[in-house]
Motif scaffolding. Structure first.
Motif, PDB file in Angstrom:
ATOM      1  N   SER A  47       0.914  -1.214  -0.060  1.00 19.46           N
ATOM      2  CA  SER A  47      -0.092   0.092   0.157  1.00 19.46           C
ATOM      3  C   SER A  47       0.903   1.361  -0.245  1.00 19.46           C
ATOM      4  CB  SER A  47      -1.056  -0.095   1.216  1.00 19.46           C
ATOM      5  OG  SER A  47      -0.281   0.253   2.276  1.00 19.46           O
ATOM      6  N   VAL A  48       0.527   2.361  -1.051  1.00 17.21           N
ATOM      7  CA  VAL A  48       1.368   3.426  -0.999  1.00 17.21           C
ATOM      8  C   VAL A  48       0.296   4.761  -0.962  1.00 17.21           C
ATOM      9  CG1 VAL A  48       3.132   2.149  -2.167  1.00 17.21           C
ATOM     10  CG2 VAL A  48       1.210   3.281  -3.386  1.00 17.21           C
ATOM     11  N   ALA A  53       2.921  17.750  -1.905  1.00 15.99           N
ATOM     12  CA  ALA A  53       2.465  18.132  -3.014  1.00 15.99           C
ATOM     13  C   ALA A  53       3.486  17.789  -4.243  1.00 15.99           C
ATOM     14  CB  ALA A  53       2.377  19.614  -2.916  1.00 15.99           C
ATOM     15  N   THR A  54       4.456  17.036  -4.186  1.00 14.25           N
ATOM     16  CA  THR A  54       5.494  16.560  -5.120  1.00 14.25           C
ATOM     17  C   THR A  54       5.167  15.407  -5.373  1.00 14.25           C
ATOM     18  OG1 THR A  54       7.152  18.063  -3.990  1.00 14.25           O
ATOM     19  CG2 THR A  54       7.717  16.296  -5.451  1.00 14.25           C
ATOM     20  N   ALA A  55       4.956  14.872  -6.754  1.00 12.06           N
ATOM     21  CA  ALA A  55       4.812  13.507  -7.239  1.00 12.06           C
ATOM     22  C   ALA A  55       6.206  12.944  -7.382  1.00 12.06           C
ATOM     23  CB  ALA A  55       4.158  13.631  -8.702  1.00 12.06           C
ATOM     24  N   THR A  56       5.898  11.535  -7.362  1.00 10.36           N
ATOM     25  CA  THR A  56       7.101  10.534  -7.490  1.00 10.36           C
ATOM     26  C   THR A  56       6.816   9.213  -8.110  1.00 10.36           C
ATOM     27  OG1 THR A  56       9.080   9.812  -6.466  1.00 10.36           O
ATOM     28  CG2 THR A  56       6.906   9.449  -5.381  1.00 10.36           C
ATOM     29  N   ALA A  74       0.948  13.568  -6.878  1.00  5.06           N
ATOM     30  CA  ALA A  74       1.045  14.556  -5.749  1.00  5.06           C
ATOM     31  C   ALA A  74      -0.203  14.239  -4.731  1.00  5.06           C
ATOM     32  CB  ALA A  74       1.184  15.969  -6.059  1.00  5.06           C
ATOM     33  N   ASN A  75      -0.097  14.405  -3.233  1.00  4.10           N
ATOM     34  CA  ASN A  75      -1.363  14.295  -2.339  1.00  4.10           C
ATOM     35  C   ASN A  75      -2.176  13.063  -2.978  1.00  4.10           C
ATOM     36  OD1 ASN A  75      -0.527  16.497  -1.031  1.00  4.10           O
ATOM     37  ND2 ASN A  75      -1.212  17.662  -2.826  1.00  4.10           N
ATOM     38  N   ALA A  76      -1.511  11.851  -3.324  1.00  6.13           N
ATOM     39  CA  ALA A  76      -2.312  10.676  -3.697  1.00  6.13           C
ATOM     40  C   ALA A  76      -2.623  10.042  -2.398  1.00  6.13           C
ATOM     41  CB  ALA A  76      -1.295   9.684  -4.594  1.00  6.13           C
ATOM     42  N   THR A 104       9.364  14.297  -1.485  1.00  7.39           N
ATOM     43  CA  THR A 104       7.831  13.607  -1.236  1.00  7.39           C
ATOM     44  C   THR A 104       7.703  13.122   0.377  1.00  7.39           C
ATOM     45  OG1 THR A 104       8.438  11.377  -1.688  1.00  7.39           O
ATOM     46  CG2 THR A 104       7.730  12.738  -3.658  1.00  7.39           C
ATOM     47  N   GLN A 105       6.510  12.760   0.454  1.00  8.57           N
ATOM     48  CA  GLN A 105       6.315  12.202   2.146  1.00  8.57           C
ATOM     49  C   GLN A 105       5.379  10.819   1.771  1.00  8.57           C
ATOM     50  OE1 GLN A 105       4.404  14.915   4.564  1.00  8.57           O
ATOM     51  NE2 GLN A 105       4.519  13.447   6.457  1.00  8.57           N
ATOM     52  N   THR A 106       6.236   9.904   1.129  1.00  8.37           N
ATOM     53  CA  THR A 106       5.634   8.694   0.367  1.00  8.37           C
ATOM     54  C   THR A 106       5.573   7.482   1.616  1.00  8.37           C
ATOM     55  OG1 THR A 106       6.383   9.135  -1.503  1.00  8.37           O
ATOM     56  CG2 THR A 106       5.806   6.935  -1.109  1.00  8.37           C
ATOM     57  N   TYR A 107       4.412   7.072   1.939  1.00  6.23           N
ATOM     58  CA  TYR A 107       4.227   5.945   2.971  1.00  6.23           C
ATOM     59  C   TYR A 107       3.807   4.706   2.224  1.00  6.23           C
ATOM     60  CZ  TYR A 107       3.488   9.768   6.304  1.00  6.23           C
ATOM     61  OH  TYR A 107       3.588  10.886   7.385  1.00  6.23           O
TER      62      TYR A 107
END
Length: 116
Positions: A47-48, A53-56, A74-76, A104-107
């Motif tokens: 799960s991601v 606000a930055t896409a990756t 961004a903000n997915a 980014t701040q990707t979980y």
């Protein structure tokens, strides 16, 4: 009473929980370490989410080789991916995850199992 589980017995299953604050750089993060000679890691679910606000792009790696890639806007919101045919590492190799873009701040959360 016989109990049937998909893929593995519980003792061979692993899971990875996102670090607090998520992934903010392009460094590899080990979902699961190498398991030893002749043993592979299998990724069954992921799960991601991106809280920035930055896409990756997010990549899953067999050691350092990319074996899966996805674009994460961004903000997915949380997206759950189930690998019906699990992604697998080479024997005695870690399964890693990385973002291609910094900031980014990707979980990422993941689960799978180990087997020959």
């Amino acid at each position: 009473r016989q109990i049937i589980r998909l893929n593995s017995i519980p003792e061979n299953e692993w899971q990875y929980a996102a670090a607090s604050g998520g992934i903010t750089n392009t460094h590899d993060v080990a979902l699961v370490a190498a398991q030893g000679a002749g043993i592979k890691n299998y990724l069954t679910g992921l799960s991601v989410a991106n809280a920035n606000a930055t896409a990756t792009e997010v990549v899953v790696k067999d050691g350092s080789t990319v074996i899966w890639r996805m674009y994460l806007a961004a903000n997915a919101p949380i997206q759950s991916i189930k690998f019906v045919t699990p992604l697998q590492s080479s024997a005695n190799s870690a399964l890693n995850v990385a973002c291609i873009t910094t900031g980014t701040q990707t979980y990422i959360n993941a689960q799978g199992y180990k087997a020959p």
